[in-house]
Design a protein around this motif. Structure first.
Motif, PDB file in Angstrom:
ATOM      1  N   GLN A 110       0.256   7.864   7.808  1.00 35.52           N
ATOM      2  CA  GLN A 110      -0.795   7.075   8.452  1.00 35.52           C
ATOM      3  C   GLN A 110      -1.111   7.676   9.807  1.00 35.52           C
ATOM      4  N   ARG A 111      -2.307   7.445  10.266  1.00 37.56           N
ATOM      5  CA  ARG A 111      -2.680   7.851  11.636  1.00 37.56           C
ATOM      6  C   ARG A 111      -3.292   6.646  12.316  1.00 37.56           C
ATOM      7  N   ASP A 112      -2.717   6.248  13.444  1.00 40.75           N
ATOM      8  CA  ASP A 112      -3.246   5.127  14.219  1.00 40.75           C
ATOM      9  C   ASP A 112      -3.480   3.894  13.358  1.00 40.75           C
ATOM     10  N   GLY A 113      -2.563   3.616  12.473  1.00 44.41           N
ATOM     11  CA  GLY A 113      -2.631   2.397  11.670  1.00 44.41           C
ATOM     12  C   GLY A 113      -3.454   2.511  10.405  1.00 44.41           C
ATOM     13  N   VAL A 114      -4.050   3.681  10.166  1.00 41.14           N
ATOM     14  CA  VAL A 114      -4.876   3.851   8.958  1.00 41.14           C
ATOM     15  C   VAL A 114      -4.121   4.744   7.978  1.00 41.14           C
ATOM     16  N   LEU A 115      -3.924   4.176   6.781  1.00 36.36           N
ATOM     17  CA  LEU A 115      -3.186   4.902   5.754  1.00 36.36           C
ATOM     18  C   LEU A 115      -4.050   6.013   5.170  1.00 36.36           C
ATOM     19  N   LYS A 116      -3.481   7.196   5.014  1.00 38.32           N
ATOM     20  CA  LYS A 116      -4.215   8.319   4.420  1.00 38.32           C
ATOM     21  C   LYS A 116      -4.452   8.050   2.933  1.00 38.32           C
ATOM     22  N   LYS A 117      -5.598   8.510   2.432  1.00 36.21           N
ATOM     23  CA  LYS A 117      -5.882   8.329   1.003  1.00 36.21           C
ATOM     24  C   LYS A 117      -4.785   9.006   0.179  1.00 36.21           C
ATOM     25  N   ALA A 118      -4.356  10.177   0.628  1.00 43.34           N
ATOM     26  CA  ALA A 118      -3.301  10.904  -0.102  1.00 43.34           C
ATOM     27  C   ALA A 118      -2.004  10.098  -0.140  1.00 43.34           C
TER      28      ALA A 118
END
Ligand SMILES: Cc1cc2nc3c(=O)[nH]c(=O)nc-3n(C[C@H](O)[C@H](O)[C@H](O)COP(=O)(O)OP(=O)(O)OC[C@H]3O[C@@H](n4cnc5c(N)ncnc54)[C@H](O)[C@@H]3O)c2cc1C
Length: 319
Positions: A8-16
């Protein structure tokens, strides 16, 4: 346990990461093991709700100032600690830039066998069996593990994303004891695409046939209309027409979108290595003998400076 590194980056989960947790869930029924998702880095706790949608049995949130900034060895130590404490048998990482940076370090720490950039996963005799393209995509290797702990990195856009909401236990893991040897002191994001190349469902790429940097807006417009990202061949990158971060291929990024549109790209083996697993490949090339047509689902023999604007106009009509 099947442990999944849910990047995740800054609370947003990566699609991968969603794809990796989905695959972990599918494996869990075949191996009869629970799935743990591990979140770490700044904003990790904000990604918990998102990761729950993909069905983990347990979520580990590794928190603490040492991991507020990205550190490959710090993240690896934290992930390895969770893996050891939980007795993880299988560890899945997305084959993202971060995933391929951290995964081998974890493999060394937990003494796991690691197969990178896999495109298929199965189970035989209670262990996983991975498939991955080799020799620049000319062949597919089937790999079994000798090690007790089995690790893989999963190529993006290959494993289906499947929502399967769960109500897992969320465990906080204290990272304050971790002392990273190196940390990222600053991150400079390249300008350009809103959609990340490696995760895009549509990629429109330009090669030497684009003739110059002044023509790249042609494919940028097409990519934008399709909600996709812009890629490039090494010839276009080496000529300085577009930044290296857009390069697709053996020495660039590996992409596996639903649709890959190659404009003025001959289809050298090193380029195919980076896009050959795309679901549908559309090639636009004025040379009917260009090797790209050997891998294309749809080939258009023509001048890209006529075909691409015509395609863009038709798409605009669709709204
Ligand atoms: C170790 C190594 C690693 C490499 N890694 C990579 C890599 O990661 N990625 C990569 O891409 N390459 C890589 N290469 C380079 C690769 O071998 C090719 O040289 C490169 O991919 C060629 O790029 P291209 O297809 O754009 O150019 P070209 O091969 O020159 O092809 C240009 C194509 O454009 C077509 N064309 C020209 N004008 C038009 C027009 N008006 N309309 C339609 N079509 C037109 C031509 O017919 C031609 O087929 C690597 C090479 C080596 C040795």
């Amino acid at each position: 346990m099947i442990l999944v590194f849910a990047e995740q980056r800054d609370g947003v989960l990566k699609k991968a990461a969603k794809e990796a947790v989905s695959e972990g869930k599918r494996l869990s029924s075949k191996l009869n093991m629970p799935v743990g998702a591990v979140l770490m880095g700044k904003g990790a706790d904000q990604a918990v709700d998102e990761v729950k949608k993909f069905g983990p049995d347990k979520v580990f949130v590794v928190e603490g100032e040492p991991l507020d900034r990205y550190s490959a060895d710090g993240f690896a130590e934290a992930a390895a600690n969770v893996a050891k404490e939980q007795g993880a048998n299988v560890i899945l990482f997305p084959a993202t830039t971060m995933g391929v940076d951290v995964a081998p370090r974890v493999a060394a720490k937990v003494e796991a066998g690691l197969v990178s950039d896999i495109t298929g996963l199965d189970v035989a005799d209670g262990k996983i069996v991975a498939t991955k393209p080799v020799y620049s995509g000319k062949a597919v290797a089937t790999v079994k593990f000798k090690s007790d702990i089995q690790m893989v990195t999963l190529r993006s856009n290959v494993f289906p994303l499947e929502e399967n909401p769960s109500d897992p236990e969320v465990a906080k893991v204290d990272a304050s004891g971790i002392a990273p040897k190196g940390i990222a002191v600053a991150t400079e994001l390249k300008e350009g695409g809103k959609v990340e190349l490696a995760e895009a469902a549509v990629v429109v790429s330009g090669g030497r046939g684009m003739k110059g940097p002044e023509n790249f807006p042609l494919i940028e417009e097409l990519a934008n209309l399709l909600g996709g990202a812009v890629g490039a061949s090494r010839a276009a990158v080496d000529a300085g027409w577009i930044d290296h971060s857009h390069q697709v291929g053996q020495t660039g990024k590996v992409v596996s979108p639903t649709v890959y549109i190659a404009c003025g790209i001959s289809g050298a083996i090193q380029h195919i290595a980076g896009m050959g697993s795309s679901k549908y490949i559309i090639a636009i090339n004025k040379d009917e003998d260009a090797p790209i047509f050997n891998v294309a689902s749809l080939g258009i023999v023509g001048d890209l400076f006529k075909v691409v604007p015509a395609l863009t106009e038709e798409l605009k009509k669709l709204g």
